[in-house]
Write an enzyme that holds these catalytic residues in place. Structure first.
Site, PDB file in Angstrom:
ATOM      1  N   HIS A   1      -3.047  -4.011  -5.547  1.00 45.97           N
ATOM      2  CA  HIS A   1      -3.346  -3.528  -4.202  1.00 45.97           C
ATOM      3  C   HIS A   1      -4.828  -3.612  -3.883  1.00 45.97           C
ATOM      4  CE1 HIS A   1      -3.645   0.017  -1.202  1.00 45.97           C
ATOM      5  NE2 HIS A   1      -3.469  -1.127  -0.553  1.00 45.97           N
TER       6      HIS A   1
ATOM      7  N   GLU B   1      -6.251  -1.619  -6.965  1.00 45.37           N
ATOM      8  CA  GLU B   1      -5.351  -0.775  -7.754  1.00 45.37           C
ATOM      9  C   GLU B   1      -4.335  -1.670  -8.478  1.00 45.37           C
ATOM     10  OE1 GLU B   1      -5.168   3.307  -5.098  1.00 45.37           O
ATOM     11  OE2 GLU B   1      -3.920   1.618  -4.482  1.00 45.37           O
TER      12      GLU B   1
ATOM     13  N   ASN C   1      -4.741   5.964  -1.240  1.00 45.02           N
ATOM     14  CA  ASN C   1      -4.007   6.504  -0.091  1.00 45.02           C
ATOM     15  C   ASN C   1      -3.474   7.907  -0.356  1.00 45.02           C
ATOM     16  OD1 ASN C   1      -4.330   4.483   1.824  1.00 45.02           O
ATOM     17  ND2 ASN C   1      -2.674   3.264   0.979  1.00 45.02           N
TER      18      ASN C   1
ATOM     19  N   SER D   1       0.814  -1.212   0.000  1.00 46.08           N
ATOM     20  CA  SER D   1       0.000   0.000   0.000  1.00 46.08           C
ATOM     21  C   SER D   1       0.846   1.260   0.000  1.00 46.08           C
ATOM     22  CB  SER D   1      -0.910   0.020   1.237  1.00 46.08           C
ATOM     23  OG  SER D   1      -0.135   0.016   2.421  1.00 46.08           O
TER      24      SER D   1
END
Length: 508
Positions: free
Chosen positions: A141, A153, A191, A120
């Site tokens: 991800h 992702e 993120n 991540s």
């Protein structure tokens, strides 16, 4: 590259277990490995229990669960993953350890096997650097809990073969997830896009604009978000979120937009982490969040007069329409009368700036946030200056809460609370698009599914609220504070100048 039928999963923790679950349910053979044999055994038992509950709830048949469970192959040695067509690594966020795992895998698997990391926060390019064939290394991800969080992702490192990502996209779809493509940059999409919510929320609290619960209530009940920043950080826990804040800030070489807060640093050091420790920004008793009691709205006295500052035409009109609905006397005089509540409607400015500009009586002046609508039941926000008298603050609460709508009072702040937060969120997403980390469509999809932001994602939210208004908010905040964290993204600025959607690509 050949069709993938066998998937290796390295790491039997919650993330690895979740990946194994959705892969087996999609019909893939799953080789599940962990250096701790007991972790693999525990994961198998947990999967069996999960699937049994699915049968009890009528979501799967017994035959389907038995078939899925039969596809989980426990592995005690890494060598047992040799026949895999894809190996997904889901272990500790440590670059050196991940590189060692990828080196060991490369010596075992076939030349056509794809090696993917569920990282991540670490660079896919850096992980792949340890391999002889970095072109077959990519990011895959997922988000926890994997079966419920339907976005994944797919990250392309600098040396990743694009065909590898195409295969991962197809596999994600086969497993019932929505893939989004991202370049190898810190935080990828979700993120990265999620930083402004927490960071700006912390900045607002650090400036003593409002307490944690008030900030969260404003984001939920005024701006329409599922959770506010402090509820979210308590859920994810500071031992996860604080290191990510520091990591992304440093990976972007101290970019002001990502500047962390000492509030979380101190709480992290003190072990006040959130729900899992029973105390975070809130206290939790038997797992239930404890909230302070909200003060009742005072009764509206007869004969109250309101004078709106002729400052911002759109804000003025929205406040004027509200006062008419509330049946409150609006004094429409050129000069502010001496016996009226003075109400400004700024976009990005604070009360002190407006008082100074118009030469107003600061003791009677407040500001009303009109940016998100003023419907009955939708929380309204009143901002006071440091000189606003309490009696006039209570008058403002009585006026704007006279229809039973909750009213929050905050201290002076360029951009109120929700304006600051939402403008920062949209601006951050615009900059992700400007850097070409992901397409506008994938940014909205990833953030909508990964973070649950309203209106279909941050760029769509920007369009819905009005990109011109958000640009004005950012420009005003930057001018008043001098802080470069509020500088508008060129993606936002140019689309406002050209009058096109924030989702418009570089070439219309």
């Amino acid at each position: 590259m050949s069709e993938m039928k066998k998937i290796g999963v390295v790491g039997a923790g919650a993330m690895g277990q979740g990946i194994a679950q959705i892969a087996a349910q999609a019909g893939y053979t799953v080789y599940l490995f962990d250096t701790r044999a007991e972790a693999v055994t525990a994961a198998q038992k947990q999967l069996q229990a999960i699937w049994q509950r699915q049968v009890e709830r009528g979501r799967m048949t017994s035959e389907q669960t038995e078939a899925a469970y039969a596809l989980i192959q426990p592995c005690s040695q890494l060598e047992q993953l040799a026949d895999a067509d894809l190996v997904v690594e889901a272990i500790v966020e440590n670059l050196k350890i991940k590189q060692e795992v990828f080196q060991n895998l490369e010596a075992l698997v076939s030349e056509t096997c794809i090696l993917a990391s569920n990282t991540s926060s670490l660079s896919i390019t850096a992980i792949a650097q340890a391999c002889q064939r970095p072109e077959r290394v990519a990011g895959f991800h997922f988000f926890n809990p994997v079966p419920l969080m339907k976005v994944v992702e797919v990250i392309e490192g600098l040396r990743t073969d694009p065909q590898v990502c195409e295969q991962l996209v197809a596999m994600a779809k086969a497993m019932g997830h929505t893939p989004v493509r991202a370049k190898d940059m810190p935080g990828f999409i979700v993120n990265h896009a999620g930083r402004p919510m927490n960071i700006e929320g912390l900045k607002i609290a650090q400036e003593q604009v409002a307490d944690f619960a008030t900030i969260d209530a404003i984001m939920r009940e005024q701006a329409g978000f599922r959770m506010g920043p402090f509820e979210l950080m308590d859920l994810t826990a500071l031992d996860v979120s604080h290191p990510v804040m520091e990591s992304i800030y440093n990976q972007f070489y101290q970019e002001p937009r990502f500047r962390p807060s000492p509030i979380t640093a101190i709480r992290y050091a003190g072990g006040i982490l959130g729900r899992k420790t029973g105390e975070g920004f809130y206290r939790y008793e038997d797992g239930k969040k404890q909230l302070p009691e909200e003060p009742s709205i005072p009764a509206l006295a007869a004969g109250v007069k309101v004078w709106l500052v002729p400052h911002h035409a759109e804000g003025y009109e929205r406040a004027q329409a509200l006062l008419q609905r509330l049946d409150v006397e609006l004094v429409e005089a050129e000069e502010a009368p001496e016996d009226a509540l003075l109400v400004a409607t700024p976009f990005g400015e604070d009360v002190a700036t407006i008082v100074a500009h118009f030469g107003l009586d600061a003791t009677r002046t407040v500001a009303l946030d009109t940016a998100f609508g003023l419907e009955t039941g939708q929380r309204r926000v009143v901002m006071r200056s440091l000189l606003t008298a309490d009696e006039w603050v209570q008058t403002a609460r009585a006026v704007f809460g006279s229809d039973g709508t909750p009213v929050s009072v905050i201290e002076d702040s360029a951009g109120f609370v929700a304006q600051r937060l939402v403008a920062s969120i949209v601006n951050g997403a615009c900059d992700i698009a400007q850097q070409g980390i992901a397409s506008a469509e994938d940014i909205d999809t990833a953030v909508s599914l990964g973070l649950g932001y309203p209106k279909g994602g941050p760029l769509a939210l920007g369009d819905a609220l009005g990109a011109e208004m958000l640009l004005e908010i950012l420009q005003s905040m930057q001018m008043i504070t001098g802080d470069m964290r509020y500088r508008p993204s060129l993606w936002l600025q140019r689309r406002v100048q050209l009058g096109v959607s924030l989702k418009t690509s570089r070439r219309a």
